[in-house]
Design a protein around this motif. Sequence first.
Motif, PDB file in Angstrom:
ATOM      1  N   ARG A 284      -6.535 -17.373  -3.203  1.00 24.77           N
ATOM      2  CA  ARG A 284      -6.143 -16.210  -3.983  1.00 24.77           C
ATOM      3  C   ARG A 284      -7.350 -15.313  -4.230  1.00 24.77           C
ATOM      4  O   ARG A 284      -8.437 -15.788  -4.525  1.00 24.77           O
ATOM      5  CB  ARG A 284      -5.514 -16.644  -5.310  1.00 24.77           C
ATOM      6  N   GLN A 285      -7.122 -14.005  -4.105  1.00 26.49           N
ATOM      7  CA  GLN A 285      -8.200 -13.040  -4.264  1.00 26.49           C
ATOM      8  C   GLN A 285      -7.707 -11.875  -5.106  1.00 26.49           C
ATOM      9  O   GLN A 285      -6.539 -11.495  -5.056  1.00 26.49           O
ATOM     10  CB  GLN A 285      -8.668 -12.515  -2.894  1.00 26.49           C
ATOM     11  N   SER A 286      -8.593 -11.292  -5.875  1.00 32.24           N
ATOM     12  CA  SER A 286      -8.249 -10.114  -6.659  1.00 32.24           C
ATOM     13  C   SER A 286      -8.080  -8.909  -5.745  1.00 32.24           C
ATOM     14  O   SER A 286      -8.725  -8.803  -4.705  1.00 32.24           O
ATOM     15  CB  SER A 286      -9.343  -9.827  -7.698  1.00 32.24           C
ATOM     16  N   GLY A 287      -7.204  -7.992  -6.155  1.00 32.01           N
ATOM     17  CA  GLY A 287      -7.009  -6.780  -5.375  1.00 32.01           C
ATOM     18  C   GLY A 287      -5.680  -6.124  -5.703  1.00 32.01           C
ATOM     19  O   GLY A 287      -4.836  -6.670  -6.422  1.00 32.01           O
ATOM     20  N   PHE A 288      -5.485  -4.917  -5.160  1.00 32.77           N
ATOM     21  CA  PHE A 288      -4.259  -4.166  -5.398  1.00 32.77           C
ATOM     22  C   PHE A 288      -3.121  -4.730  -4.550  1.00 32.77           C
ATOM     23  O   PHE A 288      -3.311  -5.152  -3.402  1.00 32.77           O
ATOM     24  CB  PHE A 288      -4.471  -2.683  -5.066  1.00 32.77           C
ATOM     25  N   LEU A 289      -1.912  -4.712  -5.131  1.00 33.58           N
ATOM     26  CA  LEU A 289      -0.703  -5.104  -4.434  1.00 33.58           C
ATOM     27  C   LEU A 289       0.070  -3.856  -4.034  1.00 33.58           C
ATOM     28  O   LEU A 289      -0.312  -2.728  -4.368  1.00 33.58           O
ATOM     29  CB  LEU A 289       0.159  -6.003  -5.330  1.00 33.58           C
ATOM     30  N   THR A 290       1.159  -4.044  -3.305  1.00 31.55           N
ATOM     31  CA  THR A 290       1.942  -2.908  -2.834  1.00 31.55           C
ATOM     32  C   THR A 290       2.530  -2.135  -4.007  1.00 31.55           C
ATOM     33  O   THR A 290       3.192  -2.717  -4.870  1.00 31.55           O
ATOM     34  CB  THR A 290       3.085  -3.393  -1.924  1.00 31.55           C
TER      35      THR A 290
END
Length: 740
Positions: free
Chosen positions: A221-227
């Motif tokens: 799991r990694q941090s970041g923007f989703l759709t």
Amino acid sequence: MQPPPTMKDMPLRPAIQALSVFFLALAALPARGEYLASCPLPPESFWPKLRTLPPEVIEIEADYVEAIRSEHIHARGDVRLFTEGRRLDADLIDVFVPSQTVETQGHTRLFDGDLLVEAEAGRYRLEEDVGEFSDLDYWLRSRRARGSAEQAAQDGPGRIRLTSGSFTTCPEGDDSWLLTADRIRLDQDSGRGHGYDVTLRFKDTPIFYTPYINFPIDDRRQSGFLTPSLGYSSNNGLDVSVPWYWNIAPNYDATIAPRILSERGLMLESEWRYLRPSMDGILDLSYLPSDRLAEDEDRHMVRWRHRSSIRPGLTLRIDATDVSDQSYFQDFGTDVFTSSTPVVERRAELLYSQPNWRLTGRVQDFQSLDPTLPAASEPYRRLPQLLLQAGAGLKSGMFWDLRSELVRFDRRASLTGIRFDVEPEIGFRQDGGGYFVESRLSLRHTRYALDEAVPEAGRNLTRTLPRATFDAGLIFERGLDDGALQTLEPRIFYGYVPFRDQDDIPRFDTGEREFSFDSLFTTQRFIGADRVGDTHQLTTAVTSRVIDPNTGTERFNASAGQITYLDDRRVRLRPTDPPRRENRSELAAEGQARFSTSWQGRASLIFDTDRDRAPLAAVAVSYNPNKRALLNLGYRLREDEIEQTDISGFWPLNDRLRAIGRWNYSLRDSRNLELLAGLEYRSCCYGVQVALRRHLTDFDGEYNNSIFFQLTLDGLTRFDTGLDNLLREGISGYGTYEER
């Protein structure tokens, strides 16, 4: 041509693995969706044949193979190199043993059973895990994906660079959507990829661009923007949400989603999750300051779901929800259920389970969301409630059960107090090949300690009642001409509960049970312990089934039955209600049938034989001629309350376009409850759905109009405004018959 040699312990395997690792990031993408049968796929002959070899064994076939002083192995002319699960083809391969270098020239192909890579030339140093390959084309068999890169280089163990790379799941010659990047760096140690100048094109039109993107290449799991999601409704206006995923720790994470509602303002939604060896939970938080459509009131929602194992057999569960106002779910709910929820619950319970008994401790509160519900009609709080359930069966067919409860009820401006209820039961059951017999005998005792005295009854009330039942059935079978098996299953049920005057007993949580086919085989006319209905009844019922002997499935089943009352039923829910003097119940019937592979139906009916009318009925018929077509027809009737028709489904207009819709209509009120109409287009690598929805809100009787849009890029992402969930909830069978 020299004979193909078999060589062991040669240092070529790392070079082959290095080529495969170039596209690990793409292999980690989500699986594709529906794929039309008419879409072209590479023929089976497109994929090279592999060989099953022992580990560490390498076979080389070529027109010419030469070993020079054990320092240089040279193969040319239709070179085919096989290892366990992999194959490498090239015009020429050189292996330099001292420098641990492998070079290929001419047309090079690598295949590992799923990933096929074609390149013009390559050079790889085994000891340093460094190498380069140029002019790459690749295909992923399991994902039906393909792409290319001008150059792929490995700068060390697990560190890869791609130049001018692309990715799509569209067939050859079709670039309906294409993801391109000027440069991509992959780091297997960190599990991250880095893209530069990334562009997503749909129909040759850029729909997304970013100068830099950070993305996962494995399951970590990694941090970041989703759709993001985009929608529109008359309640909220333009609705845009951009969620961001925060990987706080291996056992903690959060999704934070700023949500812009053009008519209301900026809303912040979040979901926080935690996982420990003995506990897990989810905390949902939503906050909208100064709602412009609600007189600048702050709006919020908090929900906490928690579960923990304190010790073996001892479990704590919490499910608590709080909203700022009664209209919250009406304004922000995403489906019919949440927008019409009359109450939200706050519950915490402690359960202790053992093989033959279970003890539950619970506290429970409610928040009313129905503005038409007076305070005296809101649900009672249980502060607290203790439940003990126990039971066991004996080899002789005897069994015993115990159900008990101790609870304190609390509600503002209402009668409050404590209720103790206990019911021990003994029984006997025997099952034979074509019959069953079951009898039960129980004694129910209930005691109340009220905070205020009931006129002429006081504060302490008691009630003790016995209950006896007898249940028996037979099963007859016969074969039909087509080989199917038909059964005839007559059943009788006898129940007796004597009368006790209960008019002085308060009603804390008790209501009248809705009559159905299952009600034929119980003496309990009420749900809750505040009323125990008197009865002296005899039920006669029959069931018939038609069973396919090959599969064991039921083609048809139908059941019907009726209760004959031998005495009047004098206990009623309210003291002002008259006693029930009918000598028989309504006729209860239910059934379902599979008429063919395309047609199936189900129905339930409650028919009042004295009035020759049906107070309750439900009928549903489904027509499913193929996987892409479904039509549901439904009718629901509840006398003096609802009478509705419900038509829903999806139907192909051609090979790639189908209509989707639902029409829920109230015959009683002569108005639409929900209208949903849309189109769904499915290509070989993407899908587009557009739908318009108009539905009636429960409390104010106004309509909410919404537009839903969904774009699915197979194997990459989905841009959704909640349409998929709406269709699955509103159209029975949607998603079940998708072609894969």
